[in-house]
Design a protein around this motif. Structure first.
Motif, PDB file in Angstrom:
ATOM      1  N   ILE A  28       0.841  -1.198   0.000  1.00  0.00           N
ATOM      2  CA  ILE A  28       0.000   0.000   0.000  1.00  0.00           C
ATOM      3  C   ILE A  28       0.878   1.251   0.000  1.00  0.00           C
ATOM      4  O   ILE A  28       0.505   2.289  -0.560  1.00  0.00           O
ATOM      5  CB  ILE A  28      -0.946  -0.004   1.222  1.00  0.00           C
ATOM      6  N   ALA A  29       2.059   1.139   0.597  1.00  0.00           N
ATOM      7  CA  ALA A  29       3.004   2.264   0.590  1.00  0.00           C
ATOM      8  C   ALA A  29       3.361   2.669  -0.836  1.00  0.00           C
ATOM      9  O   ALA A  29       3.570   3.857  -1.120  1.00  0.00           O
ATOM     10  CB  ALA A  29       4.263   1.887   1.368  1.00  0.00           C
ATOM     11  N   GLY A  30       3.443   1.685  -1.743  1.00  0.00           N
ATOM     12  CA  GLY A  30       3.712   2.003  -3.141  1.00  0.00           C
ATOM     13  C   GLY A  30       2.571   2.778  -3.777  1.00  0.00           C
ATOM     14  O   GLY A  30       2.788   3.691  -4.573  1.00  0.00           O
ATOM     15  N   GLY A  31       1.323   2.407  -3.427  1.00  0.00           N
ATOM     16  CA  GLY A  31       0.169   3.140  -3.930  1.00  0.00           C
ATOM     17  C   GLY A  31       0.175   4.586  -3.455  1.00  0.00           C
ATOM     18  O   GLY A  31      -0.165   5.514  -4.211  1.00  0.00           O
ATOM     19  N   LEU A  32       0.569   4.786  -2.206  1.00  0.00           N
ATOM     20  CA  LEU A  32       0.662   6.150  -1.674  1.00  0.00           C
ATOM     21  C   LEU A  32       1.745   6.936  -2.405  1.00  0.00           C
ATOM     22  O   LEU A  32       1.570   8.130  -2.701  1.00  0.00           O
ATOM     23  CB  LEU A  32       0.963   6.097  -0.172  1.00  0.00           C
ATOM     24  N   TYR A  33       2.857   6.278  -2.684  1.00  0.00           N
ATOM     25  CA  TYR A  33       3.922   6.914  -3.471  1.00  0.00           C
ATOM     26  C   TYR A  33       3.386   7.342  -4.836  1.00  0.00           C
ATOM     27  O   TYR A  33       3.539   8.496  -5.264  1.00  0.00           O
ATOM     28  CB  TYR A  33       5.101   5.956  -3.568  1.00  0.00           C
ATOM     29  N   GLY A  34       2.730   6.411  -5.542  1.00  0.00           N
ATOM     30  CA  GLY A  34       2.216   6.711  -6.869  1.00  0.00           C
ATOM     31  C   GLY A  34       1.178   7.825  -6.855  1.00  0.00           C
ATOM     32  O   GLY A  34       1.196   8.725  -7.704  1.00  0.00           O
ATOM     33  N   VAL A 152       3.184  -2.841  -8.685  1.00  0.00           N
ATOM     34  CA  VAL A 152       1.786  -2.802  -9.098  1.00  0.00           C
ATOM     35  C   VAL A 152       1.027  -1.742  -8.303  1.00  0.00           C
ATOM     36  O   VAL A 152       0.208  -0.985  -8.849  1.00  0.00           O
ATOM     37  CB  VAL A 152       1.131  -4.188  -8.919  1.00  0.00           C
ATOM     38  N   SER A 153       1.318  -1.665  -7.014  1.00  0.00           N
ATOM     39  CA  SER A 153       0.662  -0.679  -6.174  1.00  0.00           C
ATOM     40  C   SER A 153       1.013   0.741  -6.606  1.00  0.00           C
ATOM     41  O   SER A 153       0.159   1.640  -6.580  1.00  0.00           O
ATOM     42  CB  SER A 153       1.050  -0.906  -4.715  1.00  0.00           C
ATOM     43  N   ILE A 154       2.261   0.964  -7.029  1.00  0.00           N
ATOM     44  CA  ILE A 154       2.634   2.274  -7.569  1.00  0.00           C
ATOM     45  C   ILE A 154       1.772   2.596  -8.780  1.00  0.00           C
ATOM     46  O   ILE A 154       1.259   3.711  -8.921  1.00  0.00           O
ATOM     47  CB  ILE A 154       4.131   2.287  -7.960  1.00  0.00           C
ATOM     48  N   GLY A 155       1.605   1.598  -9.661  1.00  0.00           N
ATOM     49  CA  GLY A 155       0.777   1.793 -10.846  1.00  0.00           C
ATOM     50  C   GLY A 155      -0.666   2.120 -10.504  1.00  0.00           C
ATOM     51  O   GLY A 155      -1.292   2.971 -11.140  1.00  0.00           O
ATOM     52  N   VAL A 156      -1.197   1.438  -9.493  1.00  0.00           N
ATOM     53  CA  VAL A 156      -2.569   1.731  -9.046  1.00  0.00           C
ATOM     54  C   VAL A 156      -2.662   3.171  -8.549  1.00  0.00           C
ATOM     55  O   VAL A 156      -3.614   3.902  -8.870  1.00  0.00           O
ATOM     56  CB  VAL A 156      -3.001   0.742  -7.939  1.00  0.00           C
ATOM     57  N   LEU A 159      -2.556   5.557 -11.466  1.00  0.00           N
ATOM     58  CA  LEU A 159      -3.826   5.516 -12.202  1.00  0.00           C
ATOM     59  C   LEU A 159      -4.925   6.256 -11.447  1.00  0.00           C
ATOM     60  O   LEU A 159      -5.691   7.032 -12.044  1.00  0.00           O
ATOM     61  CB  LEU A 159      -4.234   4.061 -12.438  1.00  0.00           C
ATOM     62  N   LEU A 160      -5.013   6.038 -10.142  1.00  0.00           N
ATOM     63  CA  LEU A 160      -6.027   6.743  -9.361  1.00  0.00           C
ATOM     64  C   LEU A 160      -5.804   8.249  -9.406  1.00  0.00           C
ATOM     65  O   LEU A 160      -6.767   9.027  -9.486  1.00  0.00           O
ATOM     66  CB  LEU A 160      -6.008   6.245  -7.913  1.00  0.00           C
ATOM     67  N   ALA A 161      -4.539   8.666  -9.353  1.00  0.00           N
ATOM     68  CA  ALA A 161      -4.234  10.095  -9.441  1.00  0.00           C
ATOM     69  C   ALA A 161      -4.672  10.650 -10.792  1.00  0.00           C
ATOM     70  O   ALA A 161      -5.213  11.766 -10.870  1.00  0.00           O
ATOM     71  CB  ALA A 161      -2.739  10.325  -9.226  1.00  0.00           C
ATOM     72  N   ALA A 162      -4.457   9.868 -11.866  1.00  0.00           N
ATOM     73  CA  ALA A 162      -4.865  10.314 -13.200  1.00  0.00           C
ATOM     74  C   ALA A 162      -6.387  10.399 -13.303  1.00  0.00           C
ATOM     75  O   ALA A 162      -6.934  11.346 -13.895  1.00  0.00           O
ATOM     76  CB  ALA A 162      -4.309   9.360 -14.260  1.00  0.00           C
ATOM     77  N   ALA A 303      -1.368   5.981 -18.123  1.00  0.00           N
ATOM     78  CA  ALA A 303      -1.347   5.453 -16.751  1.00  0.00           C
ATOM     79  C   ALA A 303      -1.907   4.033 -16.701  1.00  0.00           C
ATOM     80  O   ALA A 303      -1.395   3.175 -15.975  1.00  0.00           O
ATOM     81  CB  ALA A 303      -2.140   6.366 -15.821  1.00  0.00           C
ATOM     82  N   ILE A 304      -2.963   3.767 -17.465  1.00  0.00           N
ATOM     83  CA  ILE A 304      -3.539   2.414 -17.515  1.00  0.00           C
ATOM     84  C   ILE A 304      -2.518   1.437 -18.096  1.00  0.00           C
ATOM     85  O   ILE A 304      -2.354   0.317 -17.601  1.00  0.00           O
ATOM     86  CB  ILE A 304      -4.841   2.419 -18.340  1.00  0.00           C
ATOM     87  N   THR A 305      -1.830   1.861 -19.161  1.00  0.00           N
ATOM     88  CA  THR A 305      -0.799   1.011 -19.769  1.00  0.00           C
ATOM     89  C   THR A 305       0.290   0.682 -18.763  1.00  0.00           C
ATOM     90  O   THR A 305       0.753  -0.468 -18.683  1.00  0.00           O
ATOM     91  CB  THR A 305      -0.186   1.714 -20.995  1.00  0.00           C
ATOM     92  N   TYR A 306       0.701   1.684 -17.989  1.00  0.00           N
ATOM     93  CA  TYR A 306       1.723   1.470 -16.961  1.00  0.00           C
ATOM     94  C   TYR A 306       1.282   0.379 -15.996  1.00  0.00           C
ATOM     95  O   TYR A 306       2.050  -0.545 -15.686  1.00  0.00           O
ATOM     96  CB  TYR A 306       1.979   2.780 -16.205  1.00  0.00           C
ATOM     97  N   LEU A 307       0.054   0.465 -15.524  1.00  0.00           N
ATOM     98  CA  LEU A 307      -0.441  -0.515 -14.552  1.00  0.00           C
ATOM     99  C   LEU A 307      -0.535  -1.907 -15.158  1.00  0.00           C
ATOM    100  O   LEU A 307      -0.084  -2.896 -14.553  1.00  0.00           O
ATOM    101  CB  LEU A 307      -1.805  -0.079 -14.018  1.00  0.00           C
ATOM    102  N   VAL A 308      -1.098  -2.010 -16.359  1.00  0.00           N
ATOM    103  CA  VAL A 308      -1.265  -3.316 -17.003  1.00  0.00           C
ATOM    104  C   VAL A 308       0.092  -3.992 -17.219  1.00  0.00           C
ATOM    105  O   VAL A 308       0.272  -5.186 -16.922  1.00  0.00           O
ATOM    106  CB  VAL A 308      -2.012  -3.168 -18.340  1.00  0.00           C
ATOM    107  N   MET A 309       1.062  -3.244 -17.712  1.00  0.00           N
ATOM    108  CA  MET A 309       2.367  -3.835 -17.988  1.00  0.00           C
ATOM    109  C   MET A 309       3.116  -4.188 -16.711  1.00  0.00           C
ATOM    110  O   MET A 309       3.880  -5.159 -16.670  1.00  0.00           O
ATOM    111  CB  MET A 309       3.208  -2.879 -18.844  1.00  0.00           C
ATOM    112  N   THR A 310       2.899  -3.416 -15.649  1.00  0.00           N
ATOM    113  CA  THR A 310       3.512  -3.760 -14.369  1.00  0.00           C
ATOM    114  C   THR A 310       2.959  -5.082 -13.845  1.00  0.00           C
ATOM    115  O   THR A 310       3.704  -5.907 -13.313  1.00  0.00           O
ATOM    116  CB  THR A 310       3.278  -2.640 -13.340  1.00  0.00           C
ATOM    117  N   VAL A 311       1.664  -5.283 -14.004  1.00  0.00           N
ATOM    118  CA  VAL A 311       1.051  -6.546 -13.583  1.00  0.00           C
ATOM    119  C   VAL A 311       1.614  -7.712 -14.399  1.00  0.00           C
ATOM    120  O   VAL A 311       1.964  -8.766 -13.848  1.00  0.00           O
ATOM    121  CB  VAL A 311      -0.487  -6.486 -13.732  1.00  0.00           C
ATOM    122  N   ILE A 312       1.721  -7.526 -15.711  1.00  0.00           N
ATOM    123  CA  ILE A 312       2.284  -8.589 -16.558  1.00  0.00           C
ATOM    124  C   ILE A 312       3.726  -8.877 -16.158  1.00  0.00           C
ATOM    125  O   ILE A 312       4.142 -10.041 -16.043  1.00  0.00           O
ATOM    126  CB  ILE A 312       2.196  -8.192 -18.042  1.00  0.00           C
TER     127      ILE A 312
END
Length: 465
Positions: A28-34, A152-156, A159-162, A303-312
Motif C-alpha cells: 500500500i506504501a507504493g500506492g501512496l507513493y504513486g 503494481v501498487s505504484i501503478g494503481v 492511475l487513481l491520481a490520473a 497510466a492504464i498502460t503502466y499498470l497493465v504492464m507492471t502486472v504482466i
C-alpha cells in the motif's frame, strides 16, 4: 512443530495466501507513493490559482516531494536497522498521515511546500524499506512476484491520481484531491501492526526462536523453516566476524559488484524517462495539438498502460529472470523514443501527429513499465548482502529519487534547448546506455536465496554470464 503445521495454518490461513496478504498490505506504501507524486499534475492548476503561483513556484511545489524522498530514503536506514522493518513501515505510515493532512489544510504555499517535503520523507522511506521487508519474508522462487506487488501498487496509485485529475476537476477542490490519501495511509498504519516481523532482522538481534516463529507463518513446513533459519544464522555469524560494518563496509572490494549493479540499475530505472513521461504527458500532447481534456484522457491511457504492464511483468519476472526481462524490453523503449523524437522534430505525421505521439508514448510505456520498472525496485531488495543491506537499500532508493529529481528538474530546460523531439532522442540514448550497463555488469538474481547471492559475492562468482 510438525512438518505440516505452521502458525499461519493454525490460524486457517495458508502460508502462500498469508505471504500474499503481507505483500499486499506492505505494498500500500507504493500506492501512496504513486498517488502522492502523481496527483500534483491534476491539483496544481487549482493550487496555482488559489495561491497565485508563478511558474517557478509551481516547480518548487512539485519538486518538494522528490527532495523529501531523497532525505527519507537515506534517513530511514538507521530506523530499519535499529527498530526493524515492520516498525519502520508503521512509522512511515504515520508520517504519511501527518503529511497528507498538513498538505490538505495548508493555508499558504510555504506550508504546502513543507508538507510535501514531509510526504516525500515518507515516500522515500517506504521505497527504502518495503521491498526489503517483502524480500526478507518471501520464498526465493516467488520473491520477484511478491516484491513487485510494490510496483503494481505504484501503478494503481498513479492511475487513481490520473482518474482524479480527469474526473475530479469539477467535483473536488485540490485539498480533497490530496486529502483522500489519508484513508490508505491509515489502512497501512493499522494493517502493518498485524504483519510478521522480518526473520532476518530478528536473527541479527539474536532472537532465532522469534525468527522461526515469524518465518513459519509464510512457509509450508517446519523443515523449510529450520533450513532457512540455519542459512540465515550462518550468514549473520560471518557478518559479525567482520570488523567493518555499516556505511564503511560499503567500501570493501567484495561488495563492489553488488553496489555497481544495484545502484546502476536504480539510476537507469529513472533516467529511462518514465517519471518525466508521467509528469509531462499532458504538456507534450497539448504541444502536439490536443485540447486540454483530450490530453488528460490520453494521459489516463498512459497510466492504464503502466499498470497493465507492471502486472504482466510481476507475473513473469520469476520465470523470465530480471536480467533477461530488462534486456528484452529496453530496445522496444529505445525505438519508441527514437520514433517519437522524429515525429515531433520533423513533423513527420502531419495532421495525424497527435495520434502518432499517443501511440509512441503508449509503446514506450509498454516496454519500459513491463521491463526495467519491474526490475528497478526488485533489484535493490535482493542484491545487497546483509552486512550493508540497510545502508545500501537506502542508497538505492536515494539513487532512484535523486535520478528522478535530476530528470524532472531538467526536462523542461532540455525541451527548451533541444525541442521536445531532441529531448526524446536524449532519453532514447539513456535507455540504450542502460541496456549496455545491464548486459555487461548486472548478473541474474532470480530464483536464488538472499544468502546464496551473498555467498557468490564473497566467492567472486557474482558475474553477468
Amino acid at each position: 512443530m510438525s512438518d505440516a503445521v505452521s502458525p499461519a495454518a493454525e490460524s486457517r490461513i495458508k502460508p502462500k495466501a498469508y505471504m500474499a496478504m503481507v505483500a499486499t498490505v506492505a505494498a500500500i506504501a507504493g500506492g501512496l507513493y504513486g498517488y502522492d507524486t502523481g496527483i500534483i499534475s491534476g491539483a496544481l492548476p487549482q493550487i496555482a490559482q488559489d495561491f497565485e503561483l508563478n511558474h517557478r513556484a509551481q516547480e518548487l511545489v512539485t519538486a518538494a516531494i522528490l527532495l523529501g524522498a531523497v532525505i527519507g530514503a537515506l534517513s530511514s536506514t538507521r530506523m530499519s536497522a535499529t527498530l526493524g522493518r515492520r516498525l519502520t513501515i508503521v512509522i512511515v505510515a504515520g508520517i504519511y498521515c501527518i503529511g497528507v493532512v498538513a498538505a490538505a489544510v495548508s493555508p499558504n504555499v510555504w506550508c504546502l511546500g513543507l508538507s510535501r517535503l514531509v510526504l516525500g520523507f515518507a515516500v522515500g522511506g517506504s521505497t527504502q524499506i518495503v521491498p526489503t521487508y517483502i524480500a526478507e519474508l518471501a520464498p526465493p522462487e516467488k520473491r520477484g512476484r511478491l516484491v513487485t506487488y510494490f510496483n503494481v501498487s505504484i501503478g494503481v496509485g498513479i492511475l487513481l491520481a490520473a482518474i482524479v485529475g480527469v474526473a475530479g476537476q469539477n467535483l473536488f477542490t485540490w485539498r480533497w484531491m490530496i486529502g483522500v490519501a489519508l484513508v490508505p495511509s491509515l489502512v497501512l498504519l493499522f494493517g502493518m501492526t498485524k504483519m510478521p516481523r522480518s526473520p532476518r532482522w530478528l536473527v541479527e538481534q539474536a532472537q532465532p526462536k522469534k525468527a522461526s516463529h515469524e518465518l513459519a507463518k509464510v512457509r509450508d513446513t517446519s523443515k523449510e523453516v529450520r533450513e532457512e533459519i540455519a542459512d540465515i544464522q550462518e550468514v549473520v555469524e560471518k557478518k559479525e566476524e567482520d570488523s567493518v560494518t555499516g556505511w564503511r563496509a560499503m567500501r570493501q572490494p567484495w561488495l563492489r559488484p553488488a553496489l555497481i549493479a544495484g545502484l546502476g540499475v536504480a539510476a537507469f530505472t529513472q533516467l529511462s524517462g518514465i517519471e518525466m513521461m508521467i509528469y509531462y504527458t499532458p504538456t507534450f500532447l497539448k504541444d502536439a495539438g490536443f485540447g486540454a481534456s483530450a490530453a488528460l484522457w490520453s494521459a489516463l491511457g498512459v497510466a492504464i498502460t503502466y499498470l497493465v504492464m507492471t502486472v504482466i511483468g510481476k507475473l513473469i519476472v520469476d520465470k523470465v529472470g530480471r536480467r533477461t526481462l530488462s534486456l528484452v524490453m529496453i530496445p522496444g523503449a529505445v525505438v519508441a523514443l527514437l520514433v517519437l523524437g522524429a515525429v515531433l522534430h520533423f513533423n513527420l505525421a502531419g495532421e495525424a501527429q497527435g495520434w502518432w505521439v499517443v501511440a509512441c508514448l503508449i509503446v514506450f510505456m509498454i516496454f519500459n513499465a513491463g521491463g526495467i520498472q519491474v526490475v528497478g525496485w526488485l533489484t535493490g531488495s535482493e542484491i545487497y548482502p546483509l552486512a550493508i543491506r540497510d545502508q545500501a537499500t537506502g542508497a538505492h532508493a536515494a539513487m532512484l529519487w535523486g535520478s528522478n529529481l535530476l530528470l524532472t528538474g531538467t526536462a523542461l530546460t532540455m525541451t527548451k534547448w533541444l525541442g521536445v523531439g531532441g529531448a526524446m532522442w536524449v532519453y532514447a540514448g539513456l535507455n540504450a546506455l542502460g541496456w549496455l550497463f545491464i548486459f555487461f555488469l548486472v548478473p541474474e538474481t532470480g530464483g536464488r536465496s538472499l544468502e546464496d547471492i551473498e555467498r557468490s559475492l564473497k566467492a567472486g562468482t557474482f558475474r553477468p554470464r
